[in-house]
Design a protein around this motif. Structure first.
Motif, PDB file in Angstrom:
ATOM      1  N   LEU A   7      12.996  13.304  17.800  1.00  0.00           N
ATOM      2  CA  LEU A   7      13.578  14.557  18.251  1.00  0.00           C
ATOM      3  C   LEU A   7      12.591  15.255  19.175  1.00  0.00           C
ATOM      4  CD1 LEU A   7      14.891  16.001  14.864  1.00  0.00           C
ATOM      5  CD2 LEU A   7      16.200  14.777  16.593  1.00  0.00           C
ATOM      6  N   SER A   8      13.115  16.028  20.116  1.00  0.00           N
ATOM      7  CA  SER A   8      12.262  16.894  20.927  1.00  0.00           C
ATOM      8  C   SER A   8      12.955  18.243  21.052  1.00  0.00           C
ATOM      9  CB  SER A   8      11.994  16.284  22.302  1.00  0.00           C
ATOM     10  OG  SER A   8      13.182  16.171  23.042  1.00  0.00           O
ATOM     11  N   PHE A   9      12.168  19.254  21.272  1.00  0.00           N
ATOM     12  CA  PHE A   9      12.680  20.616  21.401  1.00  0.00           C
ATOM     13  C   PHE A   9      12.419  21.063  22.828  1.00  0.00           C
ATOM     14  CE2 PHE A   9      11.687  19.760  17.067  1.00  0.00           C
ATOM     15  CZ  PHE A   9      12.732  20.314  16.365  1.00  0.00           C
ATOM     16  N   GLU A  10      13.490  21.307  23.573  1.00  0.00           N
ATOM     17  CA  GLU A  10      13.387  21.640  24.990  1.00  0.00           C
ATOM     18  C   GLU A  10      14.056  22.990  25.243  1.00  0.00           C
ATOM     19  OE1 GLU A  10      11.727  19.673  27.009  1.00  0.00           O
ATOM     20  OE2 GLU A  10      11.472  18.087  25.516  1.00  0.00           O
ATOM     21  N   PRO A  11      13.480  23.782  26.150  1.00  0.00           N
ATOM     22  CA  PRO A  11      14.114  25.074  26.480  1.00  0.00           C
ATOM     23  C   PRO A  11      15.572  24.880  26.903  1.00  0.00           C
ATOM     24  CG  PRO A  11      11.962  24.911  27.509  1.00  0.00           C
ATOM     25  CD  PRO A  11      12.265  23.560  26.924  1.00  0.00           C
ATOM     26  N   ILE A  12      16.409  25.799  26.493  1.00  0.00           N
ATOM     27  CA  ILE A  12      17.825  25.748  26.846  1.00  0.00           C
ATOM     28  C   ILE A  12      17.982  26.070  28.334  1.00  0.00           C
ATOM     29  CG2 ILE A  12      20.062  26.888  26.521  1.00  0.00           C
ATOM     30  CD1 ILE A  12      19.279  27.303  23.600  1.00  0.00           C
ATOM     31  N   ASP A  13      18.730  25.237  29.013  1.00  0.00           N
ATOM     32  CA  ASP A  13      19.097  25.478  30.412  1.00  0.00           C
ATOM     33  C   ASP A  13      20.491  26.102  30.376  1.00  0.00           C
ATOM     34  OD1 ASP A  13      20.021  25.375  33.014  1.00  0.00           O
ATOM     35  OD2 ASP A  13      19.302  23.341  33.382  1.00  0.00           O
ATOM     36  N   LEU A  14      20.539  27.419  30.423  1.00  0.00           N
ATOM     37  CA  LEU A  14      21.830  28.114  30.282  1.00  0.00           C
ATOM     38  C   LEU A  14      22.786  27.816  31.417  1.00  0.00           C
ATOM     39  CD1 LEU A  14      20.526  31.461  28.835  1.00  0.00           C
ATOM     40  CD2 LEU A  14      21.972  29.806  27.654  1.00  0.00           C
ATOM     41  N   ASP A  15      22.251  27.517  32.594  1.00  0.00           N
ATOM     42  CA  ASP A  15      23.143  27.165  33.704  1.00  0.00           C
ATOM     43  C   ASP A  15      23.854  25.845  33.428  1.00  0.00           C
ATOM     44  OD1 ASP A  15      22.507  29.424  35.223  1.00  0.00           O
ATOM     45  OD2 ASP A  15      20.754  28.430  36.081  1.00  0.00           O
ATOM     46  N   ALA A  16      23.122  24.890  32.872  1.00  0.00           N
ATOM     47  CA  ALA A  16      23.691  23.559  32.623  1.00  0.00           C
ATOM     48  C   ALA A  16      24.411  23.459  31.283  1.00  0.00           C
ATOM     49  CB  ALA A  16      22.592  22.500  32.690  1.00  0.00           C
ATOM     50  N   HIS A  17      23.999  24.254  30.283  1.00  0.00           N
ATOM     51  CA  HIS A  17      24.494  24.046  28.925  1.00  0.00           C
ATOM     52  C   HIS A  17      25.150  25.278  28.292  1.00  0.00           C
ATOM     53  CE1 HIS A  17      21.207  20.923  29.262  1.00  0.00           C
ATOM     54  NE2 HIS A  17      22.341  20.250  29.238  1.00  0.00           N
ATOM     55  N   ALA A  18      25.658  26.185  29.092  1.00  0.00           N
ATOM     56  CA  ALA A  18      26.316  27.378  28.547  1.00  0.00           C
ATOM     57  C   ALA A  18      27.489  27.006  27.647  1.00  0.00           C
ATOM     58  CB  ALA A  18      26.781  28.296  29.677  1.00  0.00           C
ATOM     59  N   LYS A  19      28.280  26.021  28.060  1.00  0.00           N
ATOM     60  CA  LYS A  19      29.438  25.622  27.239  1.00  0.00           C
ATOM     61  C   LYS A  19      29.005  25.069  25.896  1.00  0.00           C
ATOM     62  CE  LYS A  19      32.646  24.756  30.997  1.00  0.00           C
ATOM     63  NZ  LYS A  19      33.479  23.794  31.694  1.00  0.00           N
ATOM     64  N   VAL A  20      27.897  24.339  25.866  1.00  0.00           N
ATOM     65  CA  VAL A  20      27.370  23.806  24.599  1.00  0.00           C
ATOM     66  C   VAL A  20      26.942  24.966  23.702  1.00  0.00           C
ATOM     67  CG1 VAL A  20      25.527  22.425  23.546  1.00  0.00           C
ATOM     68  CG2 VAL A  20      26.645  21.626  25.629  1.00  0.00           C
TER      69      VAL A  20
END
Length: 97
Positions: A7-20
């Motif tokens: 597992l890795s913990f990566e900053p959320i990319d709100l532009d790419a993953h808003a729907k998620v």
């Protein structure tokens, strides 16, 4: 997914993953309250409100919001079922508030 893949913990990319992010929030709302009704509210803008909050938080505290990644994908279920405690009734749903 193979549990041996790290597992890795990566900053959320709100532009790419808003729907998620919204989908995760809806899942949590259903678990907590039994439906998505309160999430959307009367104006139907729950998704917009939900995304506005992390945008503000991420701007003021960079790196504070992360997704769990495994095998090149956001892991929607990082806790194996055998590690989860049994589900209990939500006291709000039982009228015990």
């Amino acid at each position: 997914m193979d549990s041996l893949v790290p597992l890795s913990f990566e900053p959320i990319d709100l532009d790419a993953h808003a729907k998620v992010c919204v989908r995760f929030a809806l899942d949590l709302h259903i678990l907590g309250f039994g439906s998505t009704e309160g999430f959307h509210e009367a104006d139907g803008k729950g998704s917009e409100r939900h995304i506005a909050h992390p945008c503000t938080r991420a701007a003021s505290w960079p790196g504070c919001l992360v997704h769990v990644w495994q095998g090149g994908r956001i892991n929607a279920d990082p806790v194996p079922p055998e590690w989860r405690p049994p589900l209990r009734q939500n006291p709000c749903r039982l009228g015990l508030r």
